[in-house]
Structures are given as C-alpha cells and as structure tokens.
Enzyme design. Sequence first.
Site, PDB file in Angstrom:
ATOM      1  N   GLY A 264       0.825  -1.207   0.000  1.00 30.15           N
ATOM      2  CA  GLY A 264       0.000   0.000   0.000  1.00 30.15           C
ATOM      3  C   GLY A 264       0.854   1.250   0.000  1.00 30.15           C
ATOM      4  N   TYR A 265       1.278   1.664  -1.185  1.00 31.25           N
ATOM      5  CA  TYR A 265       2.138   2.842  -1.302  1.00 31.25           C
ATOM      6  C   TYR A 265       1.381   4.002  -1.959  1.00 31.25           C
ATOM      7  CZ  TYR A 265       6.754   1.155   0.185  1.00 31.25           C
ATOM      8  OH  TYR A 265       7.834   0.734   0.918  1.00 31.25           O
TER       9      TYR A 265
ATOM     10  N   GLU B 229      12.368  -3.102  -4.873  1.00 31.25           N
ATOM     11  CA  GLU B 229      11.333  -3.174  -5.902  1.00 31.25           C
ATOM     12  C   GLU B 229      11.924  -2.805  -7.265  1.00 31.25           C
ATOM     13  OE1 GLU B 229       8.078  -0.397  -5.545  1.00 31.25           O
ATOM     14  OE2 GLU B 229       6.817  -1.591  -6.876  1.00 31.25           O
TER      15      GLU B 229
END
Lengths: 396, 375
Positions: free
Chosen positions: A134-135, A250
């Site tokens: 949840g960014y 990421e």
Amino acid sequence: MTDTTLDQFRTETRAWLAENCPPEMREPVRSEKDAVWGGRDQSNLTPAQKSWMDAMASKGWTVPDWPKAYGGGGLTPAETKILREEMAAIRARNPLNSFGISMLGPALLKYGTEEQKLTHLTKIAKGEIRWCQGYSEPNAGSDLASLATSAESDGDDYIVNGQKVWTSYADKADWIFCLVRTDKTSKQGGISFLLFDMASPGVSTKPILLISGNSPFCETFFDNVRVPKANRVYEENKGWDVAKYLLGHEREMISGMGLASTGGNPLIDGAIATVGLDHDGKLADPLLRASIAMFEVRSNAFGMMSERFIDELKAGRAHPAQPSMMKYYGTELNKSRYELMMASGGSDALEWESDRSNGGSTPRAWLRTKANSIEGGTSEVQLNIIAKRILDLPSA
Amino acid sequence: MPLYLNDEQTMLRDTAKDFVAEHAPVSHLRSLRDKKDEAGFSRDLWKSFAEMGFTGILIGEDEGGLGLGHVEAGIVLEEIGRNLSPSPFLTTAVAAVEALKGSPHAAKYFPGILSGDTVAALAIDEGAKHRDTVALKAERSGNGFKLSGKKQFVTHGHVADLLIVAARTAGSADDAEGITLFAVDRNAAGLTANPERLTDSSLAARIEFDGVEVDADAVIGEIDAGRTPLDRLLRAGRTGASAELLGVGGGAMDMTVGYLKERKQFGVTIGSFQALQHRAAHLYSEMEVARAAVLKAAQLLDQGSDRADHAVSVAKAMTALATTLSVQEGVQMHGGIGMTDEYDIGFYMKRARVLAEMFGDANFHAHKLATLSGY
C-alpha cells in the site's frame, strides 16, 4: 568454502531437483495462471504447482539466502548461485512469486523486530501468506511522500483511514504493508510503515481494468481500520527510511524484467518462426534482423550490468542510487523487447485469445510492459534521482 | 569472479590514471597536432610506458613481462582513452603481443616491446569497412612467400618496426580458413606505406605489397591456419578498443557534467534544468552498461571462456553506441564553445569516431552477435 564442497553441493542439488521438480514445472510460463503466488487460498494451484512450492519451501529454497531461523535456506552467495544455475539447467519454474520475498522480506530483515521477523518471514518463505503493497494514493504517485492516508493513535492501536491505488493484487492478498501518515506537520518525517490483515474490518478493494484486459491492480479503501501499534515496522514517523529501502528492492526486481529469460530467446525464436531463415541462416527480413541484433547488444550488455550490480551489492560497494539506474534502463529495455516481439509476431501476435498468441499472452504482456516505466517510480523520477544523487547536479 | 576490479586492479588503475594524466593529457595530443608531428605519437612517451611495465602487461613473467590479463590491459587503455593519448599501446602491447604469443617470434620481438623500442602495426583491413575477409595473396616462392595486395587503416603503419599481416594462402577472400599470418619488416623491399592523417590527428597508412618477399619463418603459427592467431589478435584488439572507447566516452561525460555544474544561463547553472539533467542521467546509464560489458568481455577472455566472442562483440558495439552518444551530447550541451577548436570536447568526438570504426563498428558486431546466436 572449498571447491570440493561446492562441487558436492552442486551434485546433491542436481539430484534433489531432478527428483522433486515435477515435469509440468519445467515448461515455460505461458500466462498469468502459470505463476504461483502463495496465500491462504491455494485452491487454484495444480497438484504439480503445490508440490513444487512445498518441496522448495521445505528446503528453505524459496528464499535460499535468508537465514534458516526465518524459513530460509541459509545458503552462501556461491551456493545460491549454484542453485539458480541448476534450476535454470532444467528450466525449472520459479516455485513462488511473492512481494513478501522480493520486497517486504528484505525490509523486515533490516528493520523488523525479532518478533516481527519470526511471525512473518517463515510464512512468506512457505507461501502461506500473500502480501500486497500500500504505497501509491490518488494524489501521491511520483510524489509518493505526499501521501495522506492517516493513522491516528488510539491507545495501543492506530485507526487508519484513507485510500490507496495501484495496489497490485490487493483483491487476492491476505496482508498489506502500508505507508500511513502519523504526523501531518512533516512530509517525509511524518510517515510510518504498518502491517495489517486485509480481512480487518473496514478494508475493501475494487479492481482496476487495464489496457491489457487484465486487472492486477486495485483501489483499496480503509474505513476506520484498527491496527495494533505492535504491527508498526521501525520507529513512528520513520517509515520513509523503510519505504526507500524497500523501493530499492522493488526497482531491482522490476529492472530484472529487462533481462532475457533463461533457456531459449522468445524474441529470436518468435522471429524465426514468423519470417524464417534465408539460405545463409539469417532472418529473412534484414531490417527486422538488424533491429533485433541491435536490441540484443543492449540487452546482453544490460545482463552484464545486472551481474555487476548484484556483485557490487553483495560486496556493499554499489552506489545507493544505482537501483534507479537499473530500474530506468531495464524497464525501457523491456518495452523495446515487447515492441520487437509484436513486430516479429506480425498479425499472429495481434490475436487476443488464440493459441497462436499463446492465449493472448504476447499482446497482453506487450501492453503490460508499458506500465514498467510508470510503476515503482516513473523513468523521469529515476532520472531525477540519478542526476541529483549520482551526478550531483544542482537543484533548480 | 565478481564483476568489479579487485584490489590489485584498483591499484593499477590509480597508477595508470595518474601516469597518463600527467604525461599524456589532451594538451599532449594538441601539441603533436599543432606541430604536425609526422610519427603521430611520442617515442619518449612509449619508452615511459615501458618503464612503468605497461608494455609487458600481456607478456608472460617467464618472458620478462607482468603476466597479467585483458582486464589489466583494459585498465591502461581506458586511461589512454580518457586522455586521448596517442600511443601504440593497443596495436603493439595488446593486439600484436596476442598474435605472437607462443610462436618463435615472441623471443624475437617481445624484448623490444618490453623496452619500448619496438612498435607494431596491424595490416588486416582491406576495405573502408572492417570485415572478416582477407584477399591479400601470399604465394609460395623459393624458401618463403611473396605477398601482393593492399591494406588500409594501418595505424602507425608508416613508422612501425613490425607489421602483422593477414594474407591468403588458400581459398578465396570470404573463406574463414586458408589464411596465414606473417610478421613482416616494414622496410622490406616492395612494401610502400603511405600515411594519411585522420580526423583525430592520428596517422594511418595505406600499404601496398608489390611482391614483398618474406622467409618461411615469417609465418606466425601454421601455414593456412592463421585464423587462430588472427582471431586471438582480433579478440584482444576489439576488447582493448572497447576499453579505450569507454575512456573516451567517460572523459567526455565527465567534462560535460562538470560544465553543467559551472555554466550559468538565465541566472542559474544550466545543470539545474531538468531537460539537461535527464539527458545527462540517460547518458550515465548508457556508459555504466557499456562499462559492465567491457569488463565482462575482458574477464571472459582471461578465463578462456567459449562465451568470449559473444561478449567481445557486445562490448565493442555497446561502447561504440554509448561513447557516440557521450560525445554528441558533450558537444551539444557545451553549446557554441563545444564547436571551437580551442575547447577539448571536439577532440573527444573525433577520437570516438576513429575508435568506433576500428576492429568493426556497432553494425558489424551486432551482425556478428546475430550470427553467433543463429539468426
């Protein structure tokens, strides 16, 4: 570690893989349903997928270089490399795809409490819990630190309210790692990093249909979600440190998309299948051949750059902003690869659902790659980072 | 082997960096050019390369050299590139040494190369584009051979002490086999070397062989089997040229980024403009990728890997692409001053073009990569 011990490790690994990797798991991944994601709900896994994931997890080889105490294999870098090579040699599929492995795990290993590590890492390694991230928020994309989702203190808990967007597979995930605002007076210094169960009351998700016809992303809503403070990773208001560290991983993961897959080259094989070879053994379309060859120069060189980057990371000598360069180059390269895949495939590659286009996986993957230079920080954001942090160019 | 320099290699780099920057900076090239120097390089400088031990990097310790590898040769070449130093290092200490290795010629020529007295040149190209073809004829004659034909783009060819010549002893021009490599004295009768000054102020010769007679012992390796030493020469030359290109591109990039930090327009340093920042960051990325490719090619050569040819072509093509971008962006971002002779950036553009062409350009190596990959 002596060469003899490594040779012995290779022999044993080869034998173990031969025995435990089912034949179905040595076929190329053709579409999304071939990729295995862990989670509470494993009803969609085929027996071969389940058996391969569990066998690898039993050795800790879903995360070979993590410590054994947290479900890892405890392998040295040299052993990990041997395992990867032996898996590639039999074209074994990745046993488990997981944001827990590629993103949350490394962040927990660095910033988590011992209890958080013991609680979460083993489940990640075994594929028992599927995580989402949840960014991004509707008004906090490239300017991530301007996020607004709030976490108000209430005794031993936080009460979380707000909305996330581009949450990959939120509708299929069991838990979320989430950036929330715990202080409105400081932009980067007012963010905390929380872990919570997606089954918590007040969490809801809504898929976003993409141009590829797929829907890996969701909008995610939090309405008075109660999260224990014990689920906060690292200190309150210092979540940005964790977030940045995780973003590095990421970017590294996304940059890997620029690399050719092991065993065969779908781009070249595809072009040979469509236009054929002439009597000299060259692709019968000389301009397509030239385009592919020039692409392959960059693609091969980037493969070497990836090797160097990993070696430097292991030795602790990579520039901390280098993942931005890897992300930028790898994703731009991947977009070029798929443009060429589509050009090589011709009208066959346009078919949306047919066998000729592998059930539509070629055009869908082509469309999917267009997001590579947007997600995880746009190419423009990566270039900003390189310019400022590596080249030391002045701010406006 | 990790893909970065180890401690000894880092020390060598620091030594080479200081040495080349001190003895052969860009001003050295400029002064040779301004006085129309007819050799194209300084023999004194070549002697000091020898005193530093650099000329023996690829020569075995038992033969008086340092017994190091292509990674180390590349380290020196990158600094030569960064400073645009005119030097016969690539042709002599890298390509020629690799061709002569293991032959009786090694004992004859290595001492001169080690002492900085001998300069070698490579007579391999026959057309304006580098190709893997050899037409120059070597016919048996008495106890030896008679060489007839032409070569071009022979760097230092008019002043070299030794020419390595690829000639055809069997088959036809496009055949891979049937080639014989010769070590020829430049002063041999019937040999005419016509030097031409190139764009980058260096000199390369067009050479005519008009029945040049050589003894049988001029053959390097085996008759008709010159492909083996020639391939060794080409792999080393291509990898070395890639390292030198990397230095040229890196030097130009450093100048440009430095300029972006100091030049003011509209009341601010131009390096704060996002349009320029993004282009500089893109250039950095291309140069980093090229750097990895050069080191990989050199390491695989040193390991004797069967993937070496593949990596060498990737390195030569990738450095040509990245360095061409670097010099083009360099001139553009310098603006008008970048077009002046007084400023150095233009010298980088000229050297990059020459090195991009040497031992095969990006298209040649992309084609080679495709062929090696079966399409």
